[in-house]
Design a protein around this motif. Structure first.
Motif, PDB file in Angstrom:
ATOM      1  N   ARG A   7       0.864  -1.255   0.060  1.00 39.83           N
ATOM      2  CA  ARG A   7       0.140  -0.219   0.008  1.00 39.83           C
ATOM      3  C   ARG A   7       0.812   1.097  -0.017  1.00 39.83           C
ATOM      4  N   ARG A  12       2.600   1.467   6.804  1.00 37.75           N
ATOM      5  CA  ARG A  12       2.261   0.144   6.248  1.00 37.75           C
ATOM      6  C   ARG A  12       3.554  -0.818   6.869  1.00 37.75           C
ATOM      7  N   ASN A  25      -6.303  -3.570  -0.435  1.00 43.28           N
ATOM      8  CA  ASN A  25      -7.411  -2.746  -1.103  1.00 43.28           C
ATOM      9  C   ASN A  25      -8.541  -2.408  -0.121  1.00 43.28           C
ATOM     10  N   LYS A  27     -10.351  -0.625   3.108  1.00 39.25           N
ATOM     11  CA  LYS A  27     -10.261   0.793   3.953  1.00 39.25           C
ATOM     12  C   LYS A  27     -10.081   1.727   2.881  1.00 39.25           C
ATOM     13  N   GLN A  28     -11.190   1.866   2.137  1.00 37.75           N
ATOM     14  CA  GLN A  28     -11.123   2.884   0.951  1.00 37.75           C
ATOM     15  C   GLN A  28     -10.971   4.292   1.202  1.00 37.75           C
ATOM     16  N   TYR A  31      -7.054   4.509   1.227  1.00 32.93           N
ATOM     17  CA  TYR A  31      -6.478   3.835   0.427  1.00 32.93           C
ATOM     18  C   TYR A  31      -5.786   5.093  -0.761  1.00 32.93           C
ATOM     19  N   HIS A  34      -1.438   1.459  -4.614  1.00 34.29           N
ATOM     20  CA  HIS A  34      -0.244   0.414  -4.240  1.00 34.29           C
ATOM     21  C   HIS A  34       0.976   0.197  -5.104  1.00 34.29           C
TER      22      HIS A  34
END
Length: 55
Positions: A7, A12, A25, A27-28, A31, A34
């Motif tokens: 990510r 991270r 992908n 937890k929009q 996000y 990546h």
């Protein structure tokens, strides 16, 4: 050499072998996308393998 996915961002701690992993992908709201890199590079950054990814 395996390619893994990480990510974008500061907090991270894991790398992912499955590009469709929900932990990569999810937890929009946080996000930012990546990047891919060799597994060895991810380990040099002190990242560890995600336990949820299918290898």
């Amino acid at each position: 050499m395996s390619i893994v996915y990480v990510r974008n961002g500061d907090h991270r701690v894991k790398y992912h072998t499955d590009v469709d992993c929900p932990s990569l992908n999810g937890k929009q709201d946080t996000y930012l996308g990546h990047v891919s890199m060799p597994e060895e590079e991810a380990e040099k950054q002190n990242l560890t393998a995600c336990r949820h990814c299918k290898r």
